[in-house]
Design a protein around this motif. Structure first.
Motif, PDB file in Angstrom:
ATOM      1  N   LYS A  41       0.827  -1.200   0.000  1.00 34.33           N
ATOM      2  CA  LYS A  41       0.000   0.000   0.000  1.00 34.33           C
ATOM      3  C   LYS A  41       0.869   1.260   0.000  1.00 34.33           C
ATOM      4  N   LEU A  42       1.955   1.247   0.771  1.00 35.46           N
ATOM      5  CA  LEU A  42       2.858   2.394   0.813  1.00 35.46           C
ATOM      6  C   LEU A  42       3.542   2.592  -0.544  1.00 35.46           C
ATOM      7  N   ASN A  43       3.959   1.489  -1.159  1.00 37.42           N
ATOM      8  CA  ASN A  43       4.610   1.574  -2.466  1.00 37.42           C
ATOM      9  C   ASN A  43       3.654   2.143  -3.513  1.00 37.42           C
ATOM     10  N   ASP A  44       2.411   1.682  -3.504  1.00 30.63           N
ATOM     11  CA  ASP A  44       1.421   2.208  -4.444  1.00 30.63           C
ATOM     12  C   ASP A  44       1.240   3.706  -4.256  1.00 30.63           C
ATOM     13  N   SER A  45       1.109   4.128  -3.001  1.00 34.06           N
ATOM     14  CA  SER A  45       0.845   5.533  -2.704  1.00 34.06           C
ATOM     15  C   SER A  45       2.020   6.433  -3.068  1.00 34.06           C
ATOM     16  N   LEU A  46       3.230   6.045  -2.658  1.00 40.41           N
ATOM     17  CA  LEU A  46       4.387   6.914  -2.900  1.00 40.41           C
ATOM     18  C   LEU A  46       4.843   6.881  -4.358  1.00 40.41           C
ATOM     19  N   SER A  47       4.581   5.786  -5.058  1.00 43.25           N
ATOM     20  CA  SER A  47       4.913   5.740  -6.493  1.00 43.25           C
ATOM     21  C   SER A  47       4.125   6.803  -7.244  1.00 43.25           C
ATOM     22  N   LYS A  48       2.910   7.077  -6.799  1.00 41.27           N
ATOM     23  CA  LYS A  48       2.091   8.123  -7.421  1.00 41.27           C
ATOM     24  C   LYS A  48       2.593   9.511  -7.049  1.00 41.27           C
ATOM     25  N   GLN A  49       3.547   9.591  -6.124  1.00 44.53           N
ATOM     26  CA  GLN A  49       4.093  10.882  -5.690  1.00 44.53           C
ATOM     27  C   GLN A  49       5.578  11.008  -6.047  1.00 44.53           C
ATOM     28  N   GLY A  50       5.980  10.282  -7.078  1.00 39.56           N
ATOM     29  CA  GLY A  50       7.321  10.443  -7.615  1.00 39.56           C
ATOM     30  C   GLY A  50       8.402   9.586  -7.004  1.00 39.56           C
ATOM     31  N   PHE A  51       8.053   8.648  -6.125  1.00 39.78           N
ATOM     32  CA  PHE A  51       9.052   7.775  -5.516  1.00 39.78           C
ATOM     33  C   PHE A  51       9.323   6.557  -6.394  1.00 39.78           C
ATOM     34  N   ARG A  52      10.496   5.969  -6.181  1.00 39.20           N
ATOM     35  CA  ARG A  52      10.900   4.746  -6.877  1.00 39.20           C
ATOM     36  C   ARG A  52      11.362   3.723  -5.847  1.00 39.20           C
ATOM     37  N   ARG A  53      11.283   2.447  -6.216  1.00 43.12           N
ATOM     38  CA  ARG A  53      11.728   1.391  -5.307  1.00 43.12           C
ATOM     39  C   ARG A  53      13.114   0.889  -5.690  1.00 43.12           C
ATOM     40  N   SER A  54      13.950   0.639  -4.675  1.00 42.44           N
ATOM     41  CA  SER A  54      15.213  -0.070  -4.813  1.00 42.44           C
ATOM     42  C   SER A  54      15.292  -1.070  -3.669  1.00 42.44           C
ATOM     43  N   GLN A  55      15.032  -2.346  -3.975  1.00 43.10           N
ATOM     44  CA  GLN A  55      14.949  -3.396  -2.962  1.00 43.10           C
ATOM     45  C   GLN A  55      13.924  -3.006  -1.889  1.00 43.10           C
ATOM     46  N   ASN A  56      14.358  -2.820  -0.640  1.00 47.69           N
ATOM     47  CA  ASN A  56      13.414  -2.527   0.442  1.00 47.69           C
ATOM     48  C   ASN A  56      13.380  -1.045   0.807  1.00 47.69           C
ATOM     49  N   VAL A  57      13.683  -0.208  -0.158  1.00 45.27           N
ATOM     50  CA  VAL A  57      13.726   1.234   0.076  1.00 45.27           C
ATOM     51  C   VAL A  57      12.921   1.955  -1.008  1.00 45.27           C
ATOM     52  N   LEU A  58      12.182   2.977  -0.593  1.00 47.17           N
ATOM     53  CA  LEU A  58      11.545   3.898  -1.528  1.00 47.17           C
ATOM     54  C   LEU A  58      12.296   5.219  -1.467  1.00 47.17           C
ATOM     55  N   TYR A  59      12.595   5.817  -2.617  1.00 47.08           N
ATOM     56  CA  TYR A  59      13.369   7.049  -2.632  1.00 47.08           C
ATOM     57  C   TYR A  59      12.839   8.016  -3.683  1.00 47.08           C
ATOM     58  N   ARG A  60      13.183   9.270  -3.492  1.00 43.76           N
ATOM     59  CA  ARG A  60      12.848  10.317  -4.449  1.00 43.76           C
ATOM     60  C   ARG A  60      13.948  11.365  -4.411  1.00 43.76           C
ATOM     61  N   PRO A  61      14.452  11.837  -5.544  1.00 39.63           N
ATOM     62  CA  PRO A  61      15.455  12.899  -5.521  1.00 39.63           C
ATOM     63  C   PRO A  61      14.942  14.107  -4.753  1.00 39.63           C
ATOM     64  N   SER A  62      15.808  14.671  -3.928  1.00 46.61           N
ATOM     65  CA  SER A  62      15.445  15.827  -3.106  1.00 46.61           C
ATOM     66  C   SER A  62      16.652  16.745  -2.991  1.00 46.61           C
ATOM     67  N   CYS A  63      17.092  17.247  -4.127  1.00 45.24           N
ATOM     68  CA  CYS A  63      18.308  18.054  -4.166  1.00 45.24           C
ATOM     69  C   CYS A  63      18.033  19.469  -3.653  1.00 45.24           C
ATOM     70  N   SER A  64      19.061  20.088  -3.073  1.00 49.21           N
ATOM     71  CA  SER A  64      18.878  21.386  -2.428  1.00 49.21           C
ATOM     72  C   SER A  64      18.756  22.539  -3.425  1.00 49.21           C
ATOM     73  N   ASP A  65      19.314  22.387  -4.639  1.00 50.51           N
ATOM     74  CA  ASP A  65      19.278  23.514  -5.576  1.00 50.51           C
ATOM     75  C   ASP A  65      18.847  23.109  -6.981  1.00 50.51           C
ATOM     76  N   CYS A  66      18.048  22.031  -7.085  1.00 45.63           N
ATOM     77  CA  CYS A  66      17.622  21.554  -8.399  1.00 45.63           C
ATOM     78  C   CYS A  66      16.457  20.584  -8.218  1.00 45.63           C
ATOM     79  N   SER A  67      15.493  20.636  -9.112  1.00 47.15           N
ATOM     80  CA  SER A  67      14.385  19.675  -9.079  1.00 47.15           C
ATOM     81  C   SER A  67      14.133  19.109 -10.473  1.00 47.15           C
TER      82      SER A  67
END
Length: 270
Positions: A41-67
């Motif tokens: 359920k978490l993977n479904d929800s966060l994938s719709k908000q720009g996150f990606r899965r890598s094994q047991n981690v969900l991540y999204r780029p969050s750079c300080s001076d670039c999007s």
């Protein structure tokens, strides 16, 4: 009677490191663990908000001076292949698809090594051994599949994609292919076939990972019609890729605390 309440996911930020897509930039990632009964359920929800899965981690780029890293997906219902993509489909008519549970094999790893050595010899995965490869394929707490493409005549494995099944689409986590077959455009063909997979399953989207304006490595994703990108908290149709150059401006990103506060989490009660 003992009751255990689900804990809200905790978010963390990686230390800055050189950006693999834009020279002279630094990247950092916002991430959270993907585990427990609510992982899917978490993977479904966060994938719709720009996150990606890598094994047991969900991540999204969050750079300080670039999007500039924008999550991209194909709207299956609107998609029609271009003339070039139709030629790619014909060139690979000799390949057969087989989807199975996420299990790594020596044949997959041999193809993976040939692909890395030819295409990404200096990349972050260049030193991955067979055990790390197996972990990448097999360590998944959600519905994942290994999609293999083999030559019909010889049975030889030519391409592989690790694919997650979401409630609104399929997500191409990582793909690799026979580097000697560059003229067959196997990377493009696998995306086209995943559009067909989504259609067969009645799912509306194919998630492609990140498209990065200004990055030659990611430019190919803009060649797919019916593309949508996740920007400023919502999905929008991508019309002109040049309109997204401003996402590389230092003022284009929100503070990390604001980014976390705006993440919508699934209801844990059901």
């Amino acid at each position: 009677m003992r009751h255990s309440l689900p804990l809200a996911p905790q978010f963390y930020v990686t230390a800055p490191q050189p950006c693999p897509y834009l020279p002279g930039r630094m990247e950092r990632k916002l991430f959270t663990a993907l585990q427990g009964d609510s992982a899917e359920k978490l993977n479904d929800s966060l994938s719709k908000q720009g996150f990606r899965r890598s094994q047991n981690v969900l991540y999204r780029p969050s750079c300080s001076d670039c999007s500039a890293c924008l999550s991209a997906r194909i709207d299956v219902r609107r998609f029609e292949p271009s003339k070039s993509q139709r030629r790619t489909l014909k060139r690979n008519a000799n390949l057969a698809r087989r989807a199975s549970s996420p299990w790594a094999t020596e044949e997959q790893y041999a193809l993976f090594r040939r692909y890395l050595d030819a295409r990404h010899a200096d990349g972050g995965m260049a030193d991955m051994d067979i055990f790390e490869f197996a972990a990448m394929i097999e360590e998944t707490p959600i519905r994942s599949r290994v999609v293999e493409y083999s030559d019909v005549a010889s049975g030889a494995l030519k391409a592989v994609c690790l694919t997650d099944v979401l409630d609104d689409g399929v997500s191409m986590v990582y793909s690799f292919y026979e580097p000697e077959l560059q003229r067959k455009s196997l990377g493009t063909w696998m995306i086209l076939d995943h559009v067909e997979i989504a259609r067969e399953a009645g799912l509306p989207y194919v998630y492609l990972g990140y498209w990065v304006p200004g990055s030659p490595k990611m430019g190919y994703k803009a060649q797919f019609g019916a593309l949508e990108v996740y920007r400023r908290g919502c999905w929008e149709r991508m019309e002109d890729p040049e309109e997204y150059e401003q996402e590389r401006h230092p003022l284009s990103t929100d503070p990390i605390a604001e980014q976390v506060a705006n993440i919508s989490l699934p209801d844990s009660r059901g």
